[in-house]
Design a protein around this motif. Structure first.
Motif, PDB file in Angstrom:
ATOM      1  N   LYS A  67       0.783  -1.225   0.000  1.00 41.67           N
ATOM      2  CA  LYS A  67       0.000   0.000   0.000  1.00 41.67           C
ATOM      3  C   LYS A  67       0.820   1.283   0.000  1.00 41.67           C
ATOM      4  O   LYS A  67       0.517   2.218  -0.711  1.00 41.67           O
ATOM      5  CB  LYS A  67      -0.950   0.012   1.190  1.00 41.67           C
ATOM      6  CG  LYS A  67      -2.070  -0.980   1.064  1.00 41.67           C
ATOM      7  CD  LYS A  67      -3.043  -0.814   2.207  1.00 41.67           C
ATOM      8  CE  LYS A  67      -4.184  -1.805   2.048  1.00 41.67           C
ATOM      9  NZ  LYS A  67      -5.163  -1.651   3.115  1.00 41.67           N
ATOM     10  N   PHE A  68       1.869   1.332   0.831  1.00 42.42           N
ATOM     11  CA  PHE A  68       2.607   2.576   0.985  1.00 42.42           C
ATOM     12  C   PHE A  68       4.113   2.338   1.001  1.00 42.42           C
ATOM     13  O   PHE A  68       4.568   1.238   1.270  1.00 42.42           O
ATOM     14  CB  PHE A  68       2.208   3.290   2.289  1.00 42.42           C
ATOM     15  CG  PHE A  68       0.758   3.606   2.355  1.00 42.42           C
ATOM     16  CD1 PHE A  68       0.217   4.642   1.627  1.00 42.42           C
ATOM     17  CD2 PHE A  68      -0.078   2.844   3.150  1.00 42.42           C
ATOM     18  CE1 PHE A  68      -1.135   4.915   1.678  1.00 42.42           C
ATOM     19  CE2 PHE A  68      -1.439   3.115   3.211  1.00 42.42           C
ATOM     20  CZ  PHE A  68      -1.960   4.154   2.474  1.00 42.42           C
ATOM     21  N   ALA A  69       4.844   3.426   0.741  1.00 44.24           N
ATOM     22  CA  ALA A  69       6.303   3.383   0.803  1.00 44.24           C
ATOM     23  C   ALA A  69       6.798   4.671   1.440  1.00 44.24           C
ATOM     24  O   ALA A  69       6.272   5.749   1.165  1.00 44.24           O
ATOM     25  CB  ALA A  69       6.892   3.241  -0.594  1.00 44.24           C
ATOM     26  N   ILE A  70       7.790   4.544   2.299  1.00 48.13           N
ATOM     27  CA  ILE A  70       8.507   5.702   2.826  1.00 48.13           C
ATOM     28  C   ILE A  70       9.847   5.724   2.104  1.00 48.13           C
ATOM     29  O   ILE A  70      10.593   4.748   2.112  1.00 48.13           O
ATOM     30  CB  ILE A  70       8.749   5.593   4.350  1.00 48.13           C
ATOM     31  CG1 ILE A  70       7.425   5.562   5.114  1.00 48.13           C
ATOM     32  CG2 ILE A  70       9.646   6.730   4.840  1.00 48.13           C
ATOM     33  CD1 ILE A  70       6.657   6.854   5.109  1.00 48.13           C
ATOM     34  N   CYS A  71      10.117   6.833   1.434  1.00 46.71           N
ATOM     35  CA  CYS A  71      11.362   6.983   0.687  1.00 46.71           C
ATOM     36  C   CYS A  71      12.484   7.423   1.608  1.00 46.71           C
ATOM     37  O   CYS A  71      12.323   8.336   2.402  1.00 46.71           O
ATOM     38  CB  CYS A  71      11.193   8.040  -0.387  1.00 46.71           C
ATOM     39  SG  CYS A  71      10.990   7.390  -2.004  1.00 46.71           S
ATOM     40  N   LEU A  72      13.617   6.796   1.457  1.00 50.65           N
ATOM     41  CA  LEU A  72      14.825   7.209   2.153  1.00 50.65           C
ATOM     42  C   LEU A  72      15.610   8.129   1.220  1.00 50.65           C
ATOM     43  O   LEU A  72      15.130   8.492   0.159  1.00 50.65           O
ATOM     44  CB  LEU A  72      15.621   5.978   2.570  1.00 50.65           C
ATOM     45  CG  LEU A  72      14.840   4.971   3.436  1.00 50.65           C
ATOM     46  CD1 LEU A  72      15.698   3.755   3.743  1.00 50.65           C
ATOM     47  CD2 LEU A  72      14.329   5.608   4.700  1.00 50.65           C
ATOM     48  N   GLY A  73      16.809   8.482   1.589  1.00 51.72           N
ATOM     49  CA  GLY A  73      17.555   9.435   0.774  1.00 51.72           C
ATOM     50  C   GLY A  73      16.816  10.760   0.744  1.00 51.72           C
ATOM     51  O   GLY A  73      16.145  11.129   1.712  1.00 51.72           O
ATOM     52  N   TYR A  74      16.873  11.476  -0.360  1.00 54.23           N
ATOM     53  CA  TYR A  74      16.140  12.729  -0.479  1.00 54.23           C
ATOM     54  C   TYR A  74      14.689  12.498  -0.901  1.00 54.23           C
ATOM     55  O   TYR A  74      13.896  13.430  -0.919  1.00 54.23           O
ATOM     56  CB  TYR A  74      16.816  13.653  -1.494  1.00 54.23           C
ATOM     57  CG  TYR A  74      18.102  14.264  -1.019  1.00 54.23           C
ATOM     58  CD1 TYR A  74      18.243  14.733   0.284  1.00 54.23           C
ATOM     59  CD2 TYR A  74      19.184  14.402  -1.876  1.00 54.23           C
ATOM     60  CE1 TYR A  74      19.423  15.304   0.718  1.00 54.23           C
ATOM     61  CE2 TYR A  74      20.363  14.983  -1.451  1.00 54.23           C
ATOM     62  CZ  TYR A  74      20.477  15.424  -0.158  1.00 54.23           C
ATOM     63  OH  TYR A  74      21.630  16.002   0.278  1.00 54.23           O
ATOM     64  N   GLY A  75      14.336  11.276  -1.245  1.00 55.70           N
ATOM     65  CA  GLY A  75      12.995  10.970  -1.753  1.00 55.70           C
ATOM     66  C   GLY A  75      11.861  11.487  -0.899  1.00 55.70           C
ATOM     67  O   GLY A  75      10.843  11.915  -1.424  1.00 55.70           O
ATOM     68  N   GLY A  76      12.007  11.452   0.407  1.00 57.27           N
ATOM     69  CA  GLY A  76      10.965  11.939   1.297  1.00 57.27           C
ATOM     70  C   GLY A  76      11.066  13.417   1.589  1.00 57.27           C
ATOM     71  O   GLY A  76      10.253  13.966   2.333  1.00 57.27           O
ATOM     72  N   MET A  77      12.032  14.094   1.000  1.00 60.89           N
ATOM     73  CA  MET A  77      12.262  15.520   1.280  1.00 60.89           C
ATOM     74  C   MET A  77      11.846  16.437   0.128  1.00 60.89           C
ATOM     75  O   MET A  77      11.856  17.657   0.286  1.00 60.89           O
ATOM     76  CB  MET A  77      13.745  15.767   1.590  1.00 60.89           C
ATOM     77  CG  MET A  77      14.247  15.066   2.841  1.00 60.89           C
ATOM     78  SD  MET A  77      13.427  15.617   4.353  1.00 60.89           S
ATOM     79  CE  MET A  77      13.908  17.338   4.413  1.00 60.89           C
ATOM     80  N   TYR A  78      11.497  15.881  -1.023  1.00 65.36           N
ATOM     81  CA  TYR A  78      11.107  16.732  -2.156  1.00 65.36           C
ATOM     82  C   TYR A  78       9.789  17.432  -1.834  1.00 65.36           C
ATOM     83  O   TYR A  78       8.819  16.794  -1.428  1.00 65.36           O
ATOM     84  CB  TYR A  78      10.967  15.910  -3.436  1.00 65.36           C
ATOM     85  CG  TYR A  78      12.250  15.269  -3.892  1.00 65.36           C
ATOM     86  CD1 TYR A  78      13.388  16.023  -4.123  1.00 65.36           C
ATOM     87  CD2 TYR A  78      12.326  13.898  -4.083  1.00 65.36           C
ATOM     88  CE1 TYR A  78      14.574  15.434  -4.545  1.00 65.36           C
ATOM     89  CE2 TYR A  78      13.502  13.293  -4.505  1.00 65.36           C
ATOM     90  CZ  TYR A  78      14.616  14.070  -4.733  1.00 65.36           C
ATOM     91  OH  TYR A  78      15.781  13.477  -5.137  1.00 65.36           O
ATOM     92  N   ASN A  79       9.750  18.725  -2.039  1.00 64.82           N
ATOM     93  CA  ASN A  79       8.528  19.499  -1.824  1.00 64.82           C
ATOM     94  C   ASN A  79       7.606  19.397  -3.030  1.00 64.82           C
ATOM     95  O   ASN A  79       8.015  19.005  -4.125  1.00 64.82           O
ATOM     96  CB  ASN A  79       8.867  20.969  -1.542  1.00 64.82           C
ATOM     97  CG  ASN A  79       9.395  21.178  -0.142  1.00 64.82           C
ATOM     98  OD1 ASN A  79       8.937  20.544   0.804  1.00 64.82           O
ATOM     99  ND2 ASN A  79      10.373  22.062   0.002  1.00 64.82           N
ATOM    100  N   HIS A  80       6.368  19.808  -2.803  1.00 66.05           N
ATOM    101  CA  HIS A  80       5.321  19.797  -3.824  1.00 66.05           C
ATOM    102  C   HIS A  80       5.407  21.031  -4.719  1.00 66.05           C
ATOM    103  O   HIS A  80       5.711  22.129  -4.261  1.00 66.05           O
ATOM    104  CB  HIS A  80       3.952  19.772  -3.136  1.00 66.05           C
ATOM    105  CG  HIS A  80       2.805  20.070  -4.040  1.00 66.05           C
ATOM    106  ND1 HIS A  80       2.298  19.135  -4.914  1.00 66.05           N
ATOM    107  CD2 HIS A  80       2.075  21.195  -4.216  1.00 66.05           C
ATOM    108  CE1 HIS A  80       1.285  19.677  -5.580  1.00 66.05           C
ATOM    109  NE2 HIS A  80       1.137  20.923  -5.171  1.00 66.05           N
TER     110      HIS A  80
END
Length: 127
Positions: A67-80
């Motif tokens: 269902k879901f994924a939490i991105c590591l690296g910068y993946g979870g830091m990209y703004n909208h």
């Protein structure tokens, strides 16, 4: 399995968004910006702590089984942004690929569109 390192850096956006990821050099349209490892999980988005919920991607919506994924690296830091300057997709069973959707200049903020659950750059809704 290999993960490509990001070609960006974290810095304050100077806006209410706070930190963002910025290009450390010019990036050509279609170039891989990052292949980020992910942590996959099931359950409901409501069950995710608030601190992580803004970094959760709808993995099933973009072609995965979980269902879901939490991105590591910068993946979870990209703004909208709408439109965003990157698209995203599943790279393999444990990674997400971020590609430049257009030419991006050095020091430009790297963004994804939170509303396009299929990883595209544009959406008719905006948050």
């Amino acid at each position: 399995m290999r993960f490509k390192a990001s070609i960006g850096y974290l810095a304050d956006t100077g806006t209410k968004k706070g930190l963002g990821v910025f290009a450390s050099r010019d990036i050509a349209a279609g170039e891989i910006v990052e292949i980020a490892p992910v942590i996959l999980f099931g359950g409901r988005l409501e069950d995710i702590p608030d601190a992580l919920s803004n970094s959760a991607f709808g993995w099933r919506a973009i072609g995965g089984e979980t269902k879901f994924a939490i991105c590591l690296g910068y993946g979870g830091m990209y703004n909208h942004a709408n439109p965003a300057n990157m698209i995203y997709s599943i790279a393999h069973e444990r990674g997400m690929r971020f590609l430049a959707s257009r030419d991006i200049r050095a020091n430009e903020e790297l963004t994804v569109n939170y509303n396009d659950t299929k990883g595209g750059t544009d959406s008719t809704e905006d948050i």
